[in-house]
Design an enzyme around this catalytic site. Sequence first.
Site, PDB file in Angstrom:
ATOM      1  N   GLY A 191      30.413  37.523 -80.491  1.00  0.00           N
ATOM      2  CA  GLY A 191      30.312  36.723 -79.259  1.00  0.00           C
ATOM      3  C   GLY A 191      28.896  36.202 -79.113  1.00  0.00           C
ATOM      4  O   GLY A 191      28.038  36.866 -78.536  1.00  0.00           O
ATOM      5  N   LEU A 192      28.650  35.016 -79.681  1.00  0.00           N
ATOM      6  CA  LEU A 192      27.281  34.499 -79.711  1.00  0.00           C
ATOM      7  C   LEU A 192      26.993  33.508 -78.579  1.00  0.00           C
ATOM      8  O   LEU A 192      26.342  32.489 -78.785  1.00  0.00           O
ATOM      9  CB  LEU A 192      26.976  33.879 -81.084  1.00  0.00           C
ATOM     10  CG  LEU A 192      27.128  34.857 -82.254  1.00  0.00           C
ATOM     11  CD1 LEU A 192      26.797  34.164 -83.580  1.00  0.00           C
ATOM     12  CD2 LEU A 192      26.236  36.083 -82.071  1.00  0.00           C
ATOM     13  N   VAL A 201      25.066  32.981 -74.837  1.00  0.00           N
ATOM     14  CA  VAL A 201      23.630  33.156 -74.625  1.00  0.00           C
ATOM     15  C   VAL A 201      23.218  34.635 -74.613  1.00  0.00           C
ATOM     16  O   VAL A 201      22.215  35.022 -75.228  1.00  0.00           O
ATOM     17  CB  VAL A 201      23.162  32.373 -73.371  1.00  0.00           C
ATOM     18  CG1 VAL A 201      23.805  32.907 -72.112  1.00  0.00           C
ATOM     19  CG2 VAL A 201      21.659  32.401 -73.225  1.00  0.00           C
ATOM     20  N   VAL A 226      31.820  39.649 -75.194  1.00  0.00           N
ATOM     21  CA  VAL A 226      32.864  38.646 -74.931  1.00  0.00           C
ATOM     22  C   VAL A 226      33.350  38.887 -73.499  1.00  0.00           C
ATOM     23  O   VAL A 226      33.119  39.962 -72.944  1.00  0.00           O
ATOM     24  CB  VAL A 226      34.036  38.760 -75.955  1.00  0.00           C
ATOM     25  CG1 VAL A 226      33.540  38.525 -77.371  1.00  0.00           C
ATOM     26  CG2 VAL A 226      34.744  40.110 -75.874  1.00  0.00           C
ATOM     27  N   ALA A 243      35.160  40.073 -70.219  1.00  0.00           N
ATOM     28  CA  ALA A 243      35.952  41.283 -69.961  1.00  0.00           C
ATOM     29  C   ALA A 243      37.429  40.917 -69.874  1.00  0.00           C
ATOM     30  O   ALA A 243      37.788  39.777 -69.589  1.00  0.00           O
ATOM     31  CB  ALA A 243      35.487  41.925 -68.660  1.00  0.00           C
ATOM     32  N   ASN A 289      31.200  43.629 -68.715  1.00  0.00           N
ATOM     33  CA  ASN A 289      31.504  44.328 -67.463  1.00  0.00           C
ATOM     34  C   ASN A 289      32.995  44.651 -67.418  1.00  0.00           C
ATOM     35  O   ASN A 289      33.744  44.125 -66.603  1.00  0.00           O
ATOM     36  CB  ASN A 289      31.121  43.461 -66.259  1.00  0.00           C
ATOM     37  CG  ASN A 289      29.626  43.473 -66.009  1.00  0.00           C
ATOM     38  OD1 ASN A 289      28.947  44.450 -66.284  1.00  0.00           O
ATOM     39  ND2 ASN A 289      29.115  42.368 -65.484  1.00  0.00           N
ATOM     40  N   SER A 318      22.440  45.156 -68.414  1.00  0.00           N
ATOM     41  CA  SER A 318      21.995  44.412 -67.233  1.00  0.00           C
ATOM     42  C   SER A 318      20.657  43.737 -67.471  1.00  0.00           C
ATOM     43  O   SER A 318      19.785  44.275 -68.145  1.00  0.00           O
ATOM     44  CB  SER A 318      21.857  45.350 -66.029  1.00  0.00           C
ATOM     45  OG  SER A 318      21.409  44.602 -64.915  1.00  0.00           O
ATOM     46  N   GLY A 319      20.528  42.567 -66.861  1.00  0.00           N
ATOM     47  CA  GLY A 319      19.247  41.851 -66.941  1.00  0.00           C
ATOM     48  C   GLY A 319      19.418  40.378 -67.224  1.00  0.00           C
ATOM     49  O   GLY A 319      18.429  39.654 -67.362  1.00  0.00           O
ATOM     50  N   LYS A 360      27.664  50.973 -64.672  1.00  0.00           N
ATOM     51  CA  LYS A 360      27.312  49.546 -64.546  1.00  0.00           C
ATOM     52  C   LYS A 360      28.063  48.918 -63.369  1.00  0.00           C
ATOM     53  O   LYS A 360      27.516  48.065 -62.653  1.00  0.00           O
ATOM     54  CB  LYS A 360      27.623  48.802 -65.849  1.00  0.00           C
ATOM     55  CG  LYS A 360      27.333  47.302 -65.808  1.00  0.00           C
ATOM     56  CD  LYS A 360      25.882  47.002 -65.485  1.00  0.00           C
ATOM     57  CE  LYS A 360      25.433  45.569 -65.678  1.00  0.00           C
ATOM     58  NZ  LYS A 360      26.197  44.499 -65.103  1.00  0.00           N
ATOM     59  N   HIS A 383      26.187  49.941 -60.369  1.00  0.00           N
ATOM     60  CA  HIS A 383      24.931  49.151 -60.402  1.00  0.00           C
ATOM     61  C   HIS A 383      25.188  47.781 -59.763  1.00  0.00           C
ATOM     62  O   HIS A 383      24.429  47.307 -58.921  1.00  0.00           O
ATOM     63  CB  HIS A 383      24.460  48.986 -61.858  1.00  0.00           C
ATOM     64  CG  HIS A 383      23.444  47.911 -62.080  1.00  0.00           C
ATOM     65  ND1 HIS A 383      23.769  46.563 -62.084  1.00  0.00           N
ATOM     66  CD2 HIS A 383      22.101  47.954 -62.266  1.00  0.00           C
ATOM     67  CE1 HIS A 383      22.681  45.845 -62.272  1.00  0.00           C
ATOM     68  NE2 HIS A 383      21.650  46.657 -62.398  1.00  0.00           N
ATOM     69  N   ASN A 384      26.288  47.161 -60.158  1.00  0.00           N
ATOM     70  CA  ASN A 384      26.594  45.833 -59.629  1.00  0.00           C
ATOM     71  C   ASN A 384      26.946  45.890 -58.141  1.00  0.00           C
ATOM     72  O   ASN A 384      26.603  44.975 -57.393  1.00  0.00           O
ATOM     73  CB  ASN A 384      27.742  45.193 -60.421  1.00  0.00           C
ATOM     74  CG  ASN A 384      27.259  44.627 -61.749  1.00  0.00           C
ATOM     75  OD1 ASN A 384      26.260  45.077 -62.295  1.00  0.00           O
ATOM     76  ND2 ASN A 384      27.962  43.654 -62.270  1.00  0.00           N
ATOM     77  N   GLU A 431      23.789  45.983 -56.498  1.00  0.00           N
ATOM     78  CA  GLU A 431      23.251  44.606 -56.629  1.00  0.00           C
ATOM     79  C   GLU A 431      23.815  43.703 -55.520  1.00  0.00           C
ATOM     80  O   GLU A 431      23.066  42.976 -54.855  1.00  0.00           O
ATOM     81  CB  GLU A 431      23.639  44.078 -58.024  1.00  0.00           C
ATOM     82  CG  GLU A 431      23.378  42.623 -58.313  1.00  0.00           C
ATOM     83  CD  GLU A 431      23.943  42.238 -59.702  1.00  0.00           C
ATOM     84  OE1 GLU A 431      23.587  42.869 -60.707  1.00  0.00           O
ATOM     85  OE2 GLU A 431      24.764  41.289 -59.760  1.00  0.00           O
TER      86      GLU A 431
HETATM   87  C1  6PG Z   1      23.548  42.169 -64.524  1.00  0.00           C
HETATM   88  C2  6PG Z   1      24.479  41.388 -63.653  1.00  0.00           C
HETATM   89  C3  6PG Z   1      25.520  40.707 -64.465  1.00  0.00           C
HETATM   90  C4  6PG Z   1      26.240  39.585 -63.741  1.00  0.00           C
HETATM   91  C5  6PG Z   1      26.816  39.954 -62.430  1.00  0.00           C
HETATM   92  C6  6PG Z   1      27.239  38.740 -61.618  1.00  0.00           C
HETATM   93  O1  6PG Z   1      23.454  43.357 -64.294  1.00  0.00           O
HETATM   94  O2  6PG Z   1      22.911  41.568 -65.390  1.00  0.00           O
HETATM   95  O3  6PG Z   1      25.109  42.253 -62.762  1.00  0.00           O
HETATM   96  O4  6PG Z   1      26.372  41.693 -64.987  1.00  0.00           O
HETATM   97  O5  6PG Z   1      25.358  38.542 -63.569  1.00  0.00           O
HETATM   98  O6  6PG Z   1      27.892  40.761 -62.687  1.00  0.00           O
HETATM   99  O7  6PG Z   1      28.244  39.185 -60.826  1.00  0.00           O
HETATM  100  P1  6PG Z   1      29.027  38.278 -59.815  1.00  0.00           P
HETATM  101  O8  6PG Z   1      29.417  37.028 -60.554  1.00  0.00           O
HETATM  102  O9  6PG Z   1      30.191  39.100 -59.419  1.00  0.00           O
HETATM  103  O10 6PG Z   1      28.064  38.000 -58.713  1.00  0.00           O
END
Ligand code: 6PG
Length: 466
Positions: free
Chosen positions: A12-13, A15, A76, A78, A104, A130-131, A184, A187-188, A191
């Site tokens: 899965g190339l 970005v 790729v 989810a 994810n 993540s990042g 993760k 984490h989201n 976020e």
């Molecule tokens: C990360 C982000 C990444 C993604 C988000 C966006 O940790 O780098 O969480 O996984 O950008 O999942 O999520 P939404 O589209 O649901 O806002």
Amino acid sequence: MSEAKFDFGLIGLGVMGKNFILNVADNGFSAIGYDLDQEKVDALIAEGDSERVSATTELSSFLDQLALPRKIMLLVPAGKPVDAVIESLKPHLTKGDIIIDGGNSFYTDTDRRFDYLAKEDIHFFGSGVSGGAKGSRKGPSIMPGGDKAAYEHIKPIFEAASAKVNGEPCVAHLGNGSAGNYVKMVHNGIEYGLMQLISEAYDLMKNSLGMSNAEMKEVFEEWNSSELGSFLVEITADILGRKDDEGDGDLVDAILDKAKQKGTGKWTSQNSMDLGIPIPTIDAAVRMREISSFKNLRGEASKLYPKTEASVEVTVQNIKEGLYLAYIITYAQGLQQLTEASKEYNYELDLEVIAKIWRGGCIIRATFLEEIRQAYSRNSELNNLLMDSQIAEKVNPLIESLEKTCSAGMRQGIPVSAFAASLNYFNAFRSDRLPLNLIQAQRDHFGSHTYERLDKPGIFHTEWED
Ligand code: 6PG
């Protein structure tokens, strides 16, 4: 088979995938990519160091060029694409090979794939990364879960590619089975909560204090150099300073106020209900994205219910302190969910390790995470972050500011769902006595559901009608 054997393979190339390979190669490992899209393959070959990076559209060539046990990461989308790639790989793999899903994925999908591949002696890791694109290239936070012994094969590569804080890698084996994807997901969720809180702070400064984007940019910059320092505060300052290339004024003012979501925040909320762990700040953030989608309805309703002018005293300092306390509460909610999930799903999570690997590379990285790490280092059994006495010392002086922040929004018709959810959670959490005795009485009154008493053990029922 060709002579050269690559240390690492990635499918899965896009970005994220391209950047991850380049990152792995920069850090001393050879890596080969696979994608059906010739343009993506060519782009990686053009950008990568030819000694260490290659790419192909041929699956057999990709697999032949990988050293055993093969370490193959999937980046790729989810869902079905992950299963489709697994099916295409499975017949060609050798016992002991390792597949790492870097997307994810929903944690129960990961458990299913783990069991399915274990039957063939193939190791499967669900590993959140993540990042964003920049993190993938320069050092993300990586959250792998799966077989601990098999992790030793991928550990040197992941440790080299991950972000570092004080020289420590932002990656660790987090636990069994789907532990990595679960962590993760939470984490989201955090976020989502932090993003919503920041957007409410912005709304208050803009609409209650009448501040300009340039003034708010300065404030966010200042906050970022304080105890509130965090990636999301930092990018908010950047965003507020960006001019609109397509028109006059600032870009942020031209962006449609409807937030999309891919589902990880919602999954966090849904699962927290199954576990019985309240995370209302995260729930509020998910709900606000939903309400934001009713753009037309909101426009109509704003005419039906105009907002009244109310003078309320709130300062930038109150909003800052309110945001800091709400940040602490949001992390506390997510971490308690992880504590409970670890018991429920036998993940064997170490919360100190999770706080440690979240300090760098990931979207929720923040100065405060070091203090969270220290709290779990003092007590690995900490049930809720708010129970740590040193955290309590920080929290107590911030409460009044969170109250003022919430009242300002409420008096002026500025939605502060995540701030209010945080404060109400906190107030309930610190109430020795809640009015839920009345709920128990009502349940017993209409349904003979019984209740317990404060003064003696046992189960009681009252004939209320008498
Ligand atoms: C990360 C982000 C990444 C993604 C988000 C966006 O940790 O780098 O969480 O996984 O950008 O999942 O999520 P939404 O589209 O649901 O806002």
